[in-house]
Design an enzyme around this catalytic site. Structure first.
Site, PDB file in Angstrom:
ATOM      1  N   GLU A 198       0.291   9.687   2.309  1.00 14.70           N
ATOM      2  CA  GLU A 198      -1.156   9.621   2.561  1.00 14.70           C
ATOM      3  C   GLU A 198      -1.453   9.303   4.030  1.00 14.70           C
ATOM      4  O   GLU A 198      -2.340   8.525   4.347  1.00 14.70           O
ATOM      5  CB  GLU A 198      -1.798   8.533   1.678  1.00 14.70           C
TER       6      GLU A 198
ATOM      7  N   HIS B 279      -1.357   4.700   5.817  1.00 15.86           N
ATOM      8  CA  HIS B 279      -2.721   4.666   6.370  1.00 15.86           C
ATOM      9  C   HIS B 279      -2.661   3.765   7.602  1.00 15.86           C
ATOM     10  O   HIS B 279      -2.703   2.541   7.483  1.00 15.86           O
ATOM     11  CB  HIS B 279      -3.700   4.111   5.336  1.00 15.86           C
TER      12      HIS B 279
ATOM     13  N   ASP C 186      -2.825   8.982   7.548  1.00 16.03           N
ATOM     14  CA  ASP C 186      -3.921   9.204   8.490  1.00 16.03           C
ATOM     15  C   ASP C 186      -3.864   8.071   9.497  1.00 16.03           C
ATOM     16  O   ASP C 186      -3.244   7.033   9.257  1.00 16.03           O
ATOM     17  CB  ASP C 186      -5.292   9.340   7.803  1.00 16.03           C
TER      18      ASP C 186
ATOM     19  N   ASN D 173       4.299   4.544  -5.474  1.00 14.99           N
ATOM     20  CA  ASN D 173       3.608   4.781  -4.200  1.00 14.99           C
ATOM     21  C   ASN D 173       2.870   3.519  -3.773  1.00 14.99           C
ATOM     22  O   ASN D 173       2.258   2.857  -4.604  1.00 14.99           O
ATOM     23  CB  ASN D 173       2.601   5.929  -4.435  1.00 14.99           C
TER      24      ASN D 173
ATOM     25  N   GLU E  30       0.095   1.458  -5.876  1.00 13.43           N
ATOM     26  CA  GLU E  30      -0.385   0.156  -5.359  1.00 13.43           C
ATOM     27  C   GLU E  30      -0.197  -0.964  -6.375  1.00 13.43           C
ATOM     28  O   GLU E  30      -1.116  -1.737  -6.659  1.00 13.43           O
ATOM     29  CB  GLU E  30      -1.855   0.296  -4.922  1.00 13.43           C
TER      30      GLU E  30
END
Ligand code: G3I
Length: 424
Positions: free
Chosen positions: A331, A303, A333, A267, A226
């Site tokens: 990651e 996400h 979801d 990432n 990030e």
């Protein structure tokens, strides 16, 4: 029939007794004709009559004896109620046919993984069992973050991370290390007021210490997490302010020096589709690689929200792959606005399937990781008020439509050739 039977065995027993007597003396029952004859007949019947009381008593005692014996003998044979449910059936019920797990269906060269919180591995056996059986890779959700690994200067807390690596090695899972420098995970003891040189030293020492410790055991690292702002430029962090934009390249070089065999990823989130942020990331990776910085891969966190419509996932992954790097979904979801409904869960399933298809469509996509697999242990409710149910399994570890969608998508693939080697 019923009446007699219904009066139950016990009462049946007694009636049966009375019925017999009454039958031979049905006349006696004709109480309506009182006379001397009647009396005489009654006296005669009485003299021949069986001494009822002692016989009755004997029979009762006998009955009691028999029941007592039956109960005592019966109890021994049938185990207590609880175990009755789990009693080992005399006939061995063959286990339910082992449905192939996600990891069994993944094509070679691509691992399906999940973030995991090592604390639950010992506390929740079902969680551990599912993590081990379904996934071919694990990412430490929090245990390998700077603040958790080095809670005070040069003092390391390795337990959580070691636990996860041991579990992974026992389950033939690749380990994805998360994260050497995350914008949210800098320990509180790092003082922003420190001079640049001191900040540089503590950062370099942390990266070198951690990567050296897990050299050869961690397949890939999220080296910088990030680092970008929504407009695609470098986020305004302590490291940018004190060390300048070159801090990203430095961290990659330190990690590579500590373990030349580990794959090194940058990432971020909000870069899954063709966004300004994704454009910024693409440019930065291009520049880093041109500068010879050992960036091996780009992680797309993913996400998502149940009603998201990411634009051109495949095209976006491909344009990064064309820089010569691996790409990975790191990651995933899909949070649902609560209350969840079948329609929302179907839409969620379609998004999980879409992201998997995008990864499988790009040869350089080497791993597909979900950020936790059960709604019972998801970060979403704590961070996105009114949202939840973001994972493949519900809080009771029951597979959801999203899980079925991934299995269905993988079953459509041509049978894979050969075993799964570590991702590219
Ligand atoms: O372990 C402590 C516990 O002892 C304490 O009682 C409790 C109450 O404050 O906090 C616990 O720590 C929490 C930790 O998760 C472990 O559960 C932290 O407060 C909480 O902030 C931390 O949240 C994590 C978050 O990153 C921040 O590090 C989430 O679990 C984790 O899922 C989330 O993951 C991030 C990735 O690293 C980067 N990408 C986005 C992703 C989601 O935010």
């Amino acid at each position: 029939m019923g009446a007699e039977r219904r009066t139950g065995s016990n009462s049946g027993v007694t009636d049966r007794l009375f019925t017999k007597e009454r039958k031979p003396t049905t006349p006696a029952l004709a109480v309506s004709q009182p006379s001397g004859m009647v009396l005489a007949r009654a006296r005669a019947a009485r003299s021949h009559r069986v001494p009822v009381l002692p016989v009755a008593l004997a029979l009762v005692v006998a009955a009691l004896l028999v029941t007592g014996l039956a109960v005592a003998y019966g109890h021994e044979r049938t185990p207590p109620a609880v175990s009755a449910v789990t009693a080992t059936p005399t006939v061995q019920v063959p286990p339910a046919p082992q449905r192939p797990a996600l990891r069994d269906l993944m094509p070679s060269g691509v691992r399906i993984g999940s973030a995991a919180d090592g604390r639950w591995l010992s506390l929740d056996p079902e969680y551990a069992e599912l993590l081990g059986s379904e996934f071919g890779a694990v990412t430490a959700e929090n245990a390998m973050k700077w603040g958790n690994l080095e809670p005070s200067p040069d003092v390391y807390a390795w337990t959580g991370a070691d636990q996860l690596l041991t579990f992974a090695e026992q389950h033939d899972q690749a380990v994805y290390g998360h994260t050497l420098l995350g914008q949210n995970d800098v320990p509180k003891w790092v003082d922003p007021a420190w001079p640049a040189a001191r900040l540089r030293t503590v950062l370099r020492d942390h990266v070198t210490t951690v990567v050296s410790r897990y050299r050869g055991r961690v397949w890939a690292w999220d080296v910088v997490n990030e680092a970008l702002d929504e407009d695609g430029s470098l986020r305004d962090t302590l490291w940018l302010r004190k060390l300048g934009p070159g801090y990203v390249a430095d961290v990659f070089r330190w990690a590579h020096a500590a373990d030349p065999g580990a794959r090194l990823f940058i990432n971020d989130y909000g870069v899954e589709g063709r966004t300004r942020k994704a454009d910024g990331l693409l440019a930065m990776v291009r520049d880093l690689r041109r500068a010879g910085v050992p960036v091996d891969g780009v992680g797309f966190q993913s996400h998502l929200q149940w009603d998201d419509r990411p634009r051109d996932l495949v095209g976006n992954l491909r344009r990064f792959a064309q820089l010569g790097v691996s790409v990975a979904i790191t990651e995933l979801d899909v949070r649902v606005e609560l209350p969840e409904t079948p329609a929302k869960l179907d839409r969620q399933a379609a998004l999980y399937r879409q992201v998997l298809k995008a990864c499988l469509a790009v040869t350089e996509c080497v791993s597909f990781t979900v950020w936790g697999f059960t709604d019972a242990r998801s970060w979403i409710p704590g961070y996105h008020e009114g949202y939840g149910a973001a994972c493949l399994f519900d809080a009771a570890l029951v597979p959801k439509p999203a899980y079925a969608a991934l299995i269905d998508e993988l079953r459509r693939l041509p049978p894979r050739s050969g075993g799964v080697s570590s991702p590219g």
